[in-house]
Design an enzyme around this catalytic site. Structure first.
Site, short mmCIF file in Angstrom:
data_model
loop_
_atom_site.label_atom_id
_atom_site.label_comp_id
_atom_site.label_asym_id
_atom_site.label_seq_id
_atom_site.Cartn_x
_atom_site.Cartn_y
_atom_site.Cartn_z
N TYR A 104 35.89 48.35 51.14
CA TYR A 104 35.08 47.44 50.32
C TYR A 104 35.08 47.93 48.89
O TYR A 104 34.88 49.11 48.63
CB TYR A 104 33.64 47.35 50.84
CG TYR A 104 33.39 46.00 51.46
CD1 TYR A 104 33.47 44.86 50.67
CD2 TYR A 104 33.11 45.86 52.81
CE1 TYR A 104 33.28 43.61 51.23
CE2 TYR A 104 32.91 44.61 53.37
CZ TYR A 104 33.00 43.48 52.57
OH TYR A 104 32.82 42.25 53.11
N GLU A 117 33.70 45.80 45.98
CA GLU A 117 33.12 44.78 45.10
C GLU A 117 32.88 45.38 43.72
O GLU A 117 32.41 46.51 43.59
CB GLU A 117 31.80 44.25 45.68
CG GLU A 117 32.07 43.10 46.66
CD GLU A 117 30.90 42.80 47.56
OE1 GLU A 117 30.44 43.73 48.24
OE2 GLU A 117 30.46 41.64 47.58
N ASP A 120 48.23 26.17 35.33
CA ASP A 120 48.38 26.66 36.70
C ASP A 120 49.88 26.82 36.93
O ASP A 120 50.59 25.84 37.18
CB ASP A 120 47.77 25.64 37.67
CG ASP A 120 47.92 26.04 39.13
OD1 ASP A 120 48.74 26.93 39.42
OD2 ASP A 120 47.24 25.45 39.99
N THR A 122 49.48 31.59 41.90
CA THR A 122 49.65 32.30 43.16
C THR A 122 50.75 33.34 42.94
O THR A 122 51.46 33.31 41.93
CB THR A 122 50.07 31.34 44.28
OG1 THR A 122 51.17 30.56 43.83
CG2 THR A 122 48.94 30.44 44.69
N LYS A 142 55.08 32.47 45.56
CA LYS A 142 56.11 31.41 45.48
C LYS A 142 57.34 32.02 44.80
O LYS A 142 57.94 32.93 45.36
CB LYS A 142 55.54 30.19 44.76
CG LYS A 142 54.35 29.56 45.53
CD LYS A 142 53.85 28.29 44.88
CE LYS A 142 52.79 27.59 45.70
NZ LYS A 142 51.41 28.03 45.39
N ARG A 172 50.97 36.71 49.80
CA ARG A 172 50.23 35.44 49.76
C ARG A 172 48.89 35.69 49.08
O ARG A 172 47.93 36.12 49.70
CB ARG A 172 50.04 34.94 51.20
CG ARG A 172 49.35 33.60 51.33
CD ARG A 172 49.65 32.98 52.66
NE ARG A 172 51.06 32.68 52.72
CZ ARG A 172 51.63 31.58 52.19
NH1 ARG A 172 50.89 30.67 51.58
NH2 ARG A 172 52.92 31.39 52.26
N1 DSN Z 1 50.70 24.07 49.01
C1 DSN Z 1 51.33 24.52 47.78
C2 DSN Z 1 52.61 23.80 47.54
O1 DSN Z 1 53.32 23.64 48.50
O2 DSN Z 1 52.92 23.42 46.41
C3 DSN Z 1 50.42 24.43 46.64
O3 DSN Z 1 49.21 25.00 47.00
#
Ligand code: DSN
Length: 410
Positions: free
Chosen positions: A50, A52, A196, A222, A225, A231
């Site tokens: 933990y 925080e 984003d 994120t 990707k 993730r």
């Molecule tokens: N689900 C993702 C995508 O496939 O673009 C975005 O969160």
């Protein structure tokens, strides 16, 4: 005891999934194959802790090594993206976007994002999402003819609507975004500029896509990707917004950070700083261009006519097959992709008139232009004959052969 000894059922399913990931062609634009090093950090003993708060200012004791790990992740993120501040505690893209709204908006405030069927994300104001339920979301759309962003129209809409925040950066848009133009629209209307960059963060890091850093007030992304990390997610911003962003993540919208994921993000940033990552990012875009060109040569309509990123959006309307049916037929042949709405789609998001493809995962496997052409040719064959089972079995066997030549996980 090992997982195999403790829980044979889950162990077996993970093994099956590993084999499935190895033996199929993954063209989902938001997926990638992360490294063993990233997975080792994700599965590490850091999950026990933990923490925080932030490094050197925690609400629990025992964080001397965890602090070092998080500080390393922050420093690497700042260096990789050449940005003033990074918060690496966001759990996912949605939680990063929640924190971004928490930082700059009050419930009921107006913000503007791209409409979902035109390529925007759920968290960019969809009526079924917190972003559309708790805020006054207004949308811009792409141009009906070109299917590209129309910056004059976005400016006009922003002047009319006066949103407090404008989002750019999408989930199904294949062209490069003009961040400078968005900055100018925000300056003229007094809006906060949120970008984003989840889909193309790896391309930004690998210098295959322009960076929003000099223009944006806040950047969410994120990390799994094109960036090829765990993730998870993070938020970046100029130094002057650091305190606001940190407070919005913790205690604003999150509790304990996932330090195992933060360590894995640090590993991912380190990997993305290596010279071969630039080559990777360049190849991802090159592969996408070749893939799109081949689909078009064989008669599919590419939304916007081309791609400038890792992502290709295809309109199936003329082919008489829905995105849902095409996705299923491709899956039977070992080609994994996803149905997607196209701009001005007349079908629901569950059926759709389109398919979305991405080249990040296959490029990680080492595939290049020749493989892209072969896959594109066979995608078209399946779309044109979705019920030809004999052909799908034949392609499935050939897919397996290609996968064997480009192994991922042992
Ligand atoms: N689900 C993702 C995508 O496939 O673009 C975005 O969160």
């Amino acid at each position: 005891m090992s997982l195999k000894q403790t829980d044979g059922a889950i162990y077996e399913l993970i093994e099956k999934e590993k084999e499935y990931q190895n033996n199929t062609l993954r063209l989902i634009a938001s997926e990638n194959y992360t490294s063993n090093a990233v997975m080792e950090a994700t599965g590490s003993i850091l999950t026990n802790k933990y923490a925080e708060g932030y490094p050197n200012k925690r609400y629990y004791a025992g964080n001397k090594y965890v602090d070092e790990i998080e500080l390393l992740a922050i420093e690497r993120a700042k260096k990789l993206f050449k940005v003033g501040h990074a918060n690496v505690q966001s759990h996912s893209g949605s939680s990063a976007n929640i924190a971004a709204f928490f930082a700059f908006l009050e419930p009921g405030d107006k913000f503007m994002g791209l409409d979902l069927p035109h390529g925007g994300h759920l968290t960019h104001g969809s009526h079924v999402n917190f972003s559309g339920k708790w805020f006054n979301a207004v949308h811009y759309s792409v141009d009906k003819e070109t299917e590209a962003l129309d910056y004059d129209d976005i400016r006009k809409k922003a002047i009319e609507e006066k949103p407090k925040l404008i989002i750019c950066g999408y989930t199904a848009y294949p062209l490069i975004i003009d961040f400078k133009e968005f900055r100018s629209i925000c300056d003229e209307t007094g809006a906060v500029l949120m970008t984003d960059i989840s889909h193309f963060a790896g391309l930004v890091a690998g210098e295959a896509y322009p960076s929003p850093v000099q223009y944006a007030d806040i950047i969410t992304t994120t990390t799994h990707k094109t960036l090829r990390g765990p993730r998870s997610a993070m938020i970046m911003c100029p130094e002057e917004n650091a305190k606001t962003i940190d407070k919005s993540v913790f205690p604003g919208t999150q509790g304990g950070p996932l330090e195992h994921c933060i360590a894995a993000k640090a590993v991912c940033f380190h990997e993305a700083m290596q010279p071969d990552f630039k080559e990777y990012a360049k190849q991802v875009v090159m592969n996408a261009k070749v893939f799109a060109d081949e689909l078009a040569t064989k008669g599919l309509r590419i939304v916007t006519g081309k791609t400038e990123t890792h992502l290709i959006l295809v309109d199936l309307t003329q082919k008489g097959v829905t995105g849902k049916d095409a996705q299923m037929a491709l899956e039977e042949a070992g080609i994994i992709t996803n149905k997607n709405t196209i701009p001005f789609d007349t079908k629901s998001p569950f059926i759709t008139s389109g398919l979305r493809f991405g080249t990040a995962a296959l490029t990680t496997r080492g595939m290049k232009e020749d493989e892209m052409k072969w896959i594109a040719d066979n995608v078209v064959k399946i779309i044109e004959n979705p019920n030809d089972n004999e052909m799908k079995v034949k392609i499935r066997n050939e897919v397996k052969e290609i996968c064997d030549r480009f192994p991922v996980y042992k």
